[in-house]
Write an enzyme that holds these catalytic residues in place. Sequence first.
Site, PDB file in Angstrom:
ATOM      1  N   SER A 977       0.833  -1.193   0.000  1.00  0.00           N
ATOM      2  CA  SER A 977       0.000   0.000   0.000  1.00  0.00           C
ATOM      3  C   SER A 977       0.875   1.254   0.000  1.00  0.00           C
ATOM      4  O   SER A 977       1.731   1.394  -0.872  1.00  0.00           O
ATOM      5  CB  SER A 977      -0.955  -0.046   1.195  1.00  0.00           C
ATOM      6  N   ASP A1097      -5.263  -4.388  -2.980  1.00  0.00           N
ATOM      7  CA  ASP A1097      -4.287  -4.018  -1.964  1.00  0.00           C
ATOM      8  C   ASP A1097      -3.789  -5.270  -1.251  1.00  0.00           C
ATOM      9  O   ASP A1097      -4.574  -6.043  -0.732  1.00  0.00           O
ATOM     10  CB  ASP A1097      -4.950  -3.057  -0.969  1.00  0.00           C
TER      11      ASP A1097
END
Length: 1494
Positions: A977, A1097
Amino acid sequence: MDVLELLRVSGSNMYYSTFLADAWCYYISNQITMTMYLYCALGVLSMLFIGWFVYFKRLARLRLRHEIARSLSAVTMASGGDLRGPRFRKRDKMLFYGRRMLRKMKNVSGQMYSSGKGYKRRAVIRFARRILQLRRENMPLEVRTVEPPAEYLEETMEGSDRVPPDALYMLQSIRIFGHFEKPIFLRLCKHTQLLELMGGDYLFKITDPDDSVYIVQSGMINVYISNADGSTLSLKTVRKGESVTSLLSFIDVLSGNPSYYKTVTAKAIEKSVVIRLPMAAFQEVFKDSPDVMIRVIQVIMIRLQRVLFTALRNYLGLNAELVQNHMRFKGSSQGAGPSVYCSQTTRQATGSASATASAAAASGTAGSTHTAVPRPASSLSRYSQDEQHTLSDPNPGIPNLELSGDSVNTLFGEVNGGARLNSYPPLYHQRESDGNLSTRRGSITQQEQPEVGPVPSIDMRLVKSSAVDSLRKELGLPEQDAHIIDPFVEVREMEPNVTLITEGNADDVCVWFVMTGTLAVYQGNADATRIKQDKTDLLIHYVHPGEIVGGLAMLTGEASAYTIRSRNHSRVAFIRRAAIYQIMRQRPRIVLDLGNGVVRRLSPLVRQCDYALDWIFLESGRALYRQDESSDSTYIVLSGRMRSVITHPGGKKEIVGEYGKGDLVGIVEMITETSRTTTVMAVRDSELAKLPEGLFNAIKLRYPIVVTKLISFLSHRFLGSMQTRTTTGAPGAPVEANPVTHKYSTVALVPITDDVPLTPFTYELYHSLCAIGPVLRLTSDLARKQLGMNIFDASNEYRLTSWLAQQEDRNIITLYQCDNALSPWTQRCMRQADVVLIVGLGDHSHLVGKFEREIDRLALRTQKELVLLYPETASSKPANTLSWLNARPWVTKHHHVLCVKRIFTRKSQYRINDLYSRVLLSEPNMHSDFSRLARWLTGNSIGLVLGGGGARGAAHIGMLKAIQEAGIPIDMVGGVSIGALMGALWCSERNITTVTQKAREWSKKMTKWFLQLLDLTYPITSMFSGREFNKTIHETFGDVNIEDLWIPYFTLTTDITASCHRIHTNGSLWRYVRSSMSLSGYMPPLCDPKDGHLLLDGGYVNNLPGHLWRYCRASMSIAGVFPPFCDYRDGHLLLDGCYTNNVPADVMHNLGAAHIIAIDVGSQDDTDLTNYGDDLSGWWLLYKKWNPFTAPVKVPDLPDIQSRLAYVSCVRQLEEVKNSDYCEYIRPPIDKYKTLAFGSFDEIRDVGYVFGKNYFEGMAKAGRLGRFNQWFSKEPPKRGNHASLNEYTFIDLAQIVCRLPETYGLNPSDLFSEDEDCDGYISEPTTLNTDVRRYQVPRGGNSLSLSETEMDMDSDVEMDLKMERKMDKATQSTPPLQSKAQILRRKHSKEEARHEWEIKREQKQELAREQELERERELSQKGTTAGATGYTPNAVIATQTSLIFMDEEDEMDKKKTKDNDRDEVRGSAEDKGKEKEEDKENRSNTNNETKNYL
């Protein structure tokens, strides 16, 4: 990032708390379901209508065509002619309409891009492309995924069909005795016999003579061991091709001592054919070839030390059990006890006057081994204090014997007045601290002893004469050969607790003979099953008067394996190693007596294990065992490298692991009695020790401590496997994700082209490796100078392999610098290497040369890594790495190395050596790329893992600054991320200022709310289209690939197509960073162009883990906020990696990092929830929420539950990371900041910096920071740890004894050659000058990389040297310039002169020996000889003095000749340099005049 926090954006966020945004979100959340159904119904109706319309139009068209065809056929039949005209072919139609379309597009494009015209048309087209996403992107270049060759994962099935099976088995079996030439092997084959056994027949029984080597040609033989109670236990099962023999019995037979089977029996399990080779056949061969005998004895001793002792001591915990602990009595066959010394020397000293005292002393020691000889009462107090420091026996199995050493020392050491003889210089050194040794638990009891009169004076000449006589008997020499060893025998008197020699020391290796007192033999607690080694020494055994020690190290030629200390006041006689080798030249048979002395000292356990333990040599590609075979043994890797491969049911092969030196292979399968789960093959030529299951069972029954060692070993192995859980199940897992140990013992360095500065590169890598531990650099020149010019011939295979194995054992890593051609040395480097580093220049062509392809052919199974060198300039950055990798599919990993200016400086070989002689004295820069490569090769890499957390990721920048200030190097980076973004910035720039600036600019772009509003879309997949987000990441990184980053980098994403996490180590950087930030619900998943998988993610599964920006974008694809990113390779959809692993420290550990710093900035869930019972009413929750007078309840709502479900895998992985021992988990205090608070970048960064600075300061005070920023030793390494090659040379006893052609050492004159007169790089490897030791001394300084000031200093030094030389030339006559041919002739004449000098030296030595013999004869005729030696001390001293003077004169002459040659060569080189400078100045002057004229 966190979905729940995005849905709960607080009012404090001015950019997202508008009324329009809140109304939009509320409307969408209420109407999305109804709208979806409505649009689905409309879509279905529309498809039905379109299908009905198309069907009827098609039907009408077919009817029309049918009618036209029927009319034409009717007309044709009526007219009888052919009405077909010219046909318009389909290909012509395509060309025609294509040209028309191109003409129209040309007109349209001309109107669009004409100045000031077509503005509205361009706007419409741009709007249409934006809405319909008609933009076409050029797909970036990607790494070609090529499967490794079949040989990489498969064993070699080629057999030796041309050799008969019986001869092949015999050749393999006697290989344990060393290398035999073909004629000797054929002579041994003549003595073989074939034995046919039926099932149940005995091959040999107890009391049968142990005088043969048995080789099983067919069938199976079971070897049993008989216990004292009459029971038998299977020791091992011998199958086809294996042998039954004992190395210790072989030495007994050669020594003339008959050996018989006492506890071992062999019986045929089934019908078998056995080849019998009598050991007497070797004796016949050894009579004609004594060098072969000596070499065989040396090989047996080396095998004994490396196989038997390694297996039993390091892995089974047996130390004192390997040696017999007994005392030798007066009637011993070899040597005499202390009483003999006393009586003999006393009679010779005082005659009949002291006969009574001598007899009393003799009777006292001979009667009982525990009775002390009477000594004066005045000496009791003196010795009682010393005896308090006598070491106790920590092993209860060894009897604590109280000996008469002190009293005998009184007879020999104390003369009238009590003075001791200390005239000899001390060989030993007193220990400074004995804190690691346990003191005696009890004091010696003083018994009633009769008084003894004064002890007469003893002549030390008689003491030495007695020592010479005893050593002569130990070495098996007749009485007339006493004069051979007399000059070399030395006698020393030892105080208690004096260390004679330390373990691992090769300088003071001697043969020690105890005359009085006792010596204690210790060994370090080297337990292979323990992580933390104890520093205490273990007592092995005692050496009593009349016994000898040190023969094993003398025969192996290696360092001492034990530490020897005096237990009390002792007197020892010893002969140094060099003297023993001189004695061997005259009497080679002492090798057998020394070996027999070592064998006699071993316990019966070692003899039994000698039958069971086997030594195995595997060539590259040969299988050790195969999958699904029975597991009846385990193996210890002595040298080489093994690879474990598993074959899946579908036939696919996969690497499970690799094993290096010291690893235990197959232990779990043997103990659990399961079949082999993998196939293990040799990556390169390897030596292994085979431990059968029966031996384990027999040792476990006798020594239960072995069970504890095995349990400890298995526990640590299982614990390590649990902490390093592999991630190979993911489709995107790279090859490095396999649990392969990234720790190599041998590294081969191969240049791609001739212009690669391989020698400076090797020096730089050697410099960095020296800070980690002992390392050795080997070249072809060095090997030839150490072992001879013909060392690469087939006849010298044993000497070369043994020498290389010895160097590898003494160093943690050995660098093999290859030649620029496919020479025998290069081929040897390929056979010895665990990994091959292919070195190239990053800014040159990436094409593969013929030499490089040959390297790949020679080392198919060896791992190869690419190293690209770049000059240290401001604009130099890695680029075009994909072209290098695609051209070399056999490369498994690559490294970018930034080089200092001195590496690319064009200098001669001599000047390179001179430069690095100064560089190696400084400390290496632990932050340089060479140090990073050194840590990778030795398995000490330091990894940094950055977790996800949205705007809280700004704390990563502050932590990076704190890490840099703490002096912690970063070798690998992984991120998820926002951590993927920050980690990619650091790997790309490596400058904290630039990283901070780029991260701040990106955060500012994220705060522009109007760009976010323009990115809103209809929320079917996500709230935002992700176009503006992609643009921000793309602008940050550009079209950079992960392969082009300075530091190895990976990012982790969640693949929603394959329902797993994916690790990205190559490809487009911005795309995979974007996919790792694709939080579900806010951004669509990224579609992987590789396979079309959707990536989210990566924090959903692991929140701590092409063109660069693509994978960064994929790692930031927050589900629901941004759409999943589609991988350009396979089309998989990628989302934020935080859904699977928000802190991928486990992934980093599997990729090879030994020490990891994991920084977590994710949000923490509230675990303090309300217990509402068995059911829950929403109305009750609504009442609790709106009633201010009731206590609030904490119950998760629907979005919170969905978020927690998404992060279940992430939370589990995070807990495992926190509890691991390889990871330092750090969490800054950033919980008060929201996920989208990008406007607070500087504030969050400062919080991370202050916290990180304080955290690392606390670690430094606690002493826990050393494993990160102090990877080199604080104290200067000892001489033994960083010894040069001259200190550790292979001792070939056969060459010493049989006077084989000697080799030349490293002489200063040998370092000068004709290559020094050439400009540019001399790629032929060479060595340093003579004083190699000082280059391995610990560095003093601050950095390896020289700054500009340091480079100027170097240049100033060189200029000063040049000026000094010019001044010398001005005062002296300049020698004439010499051509290359003249230098070659001078070099040839130097070799001839050296040869003549050696001949003269041998003649002088022979003349001295003849004069010595004549002097002895004259003295014997005059009757002035002393003792039985016929040798006077004065004559000895005179002879030795004359030899020393002759040697000194020869050395002075030799040194003077070399100095003159060196001055000549230097003078010629300087003259050439001066001539070139003058030519250069003349050309520049001519050019200037021409310019002025023009």
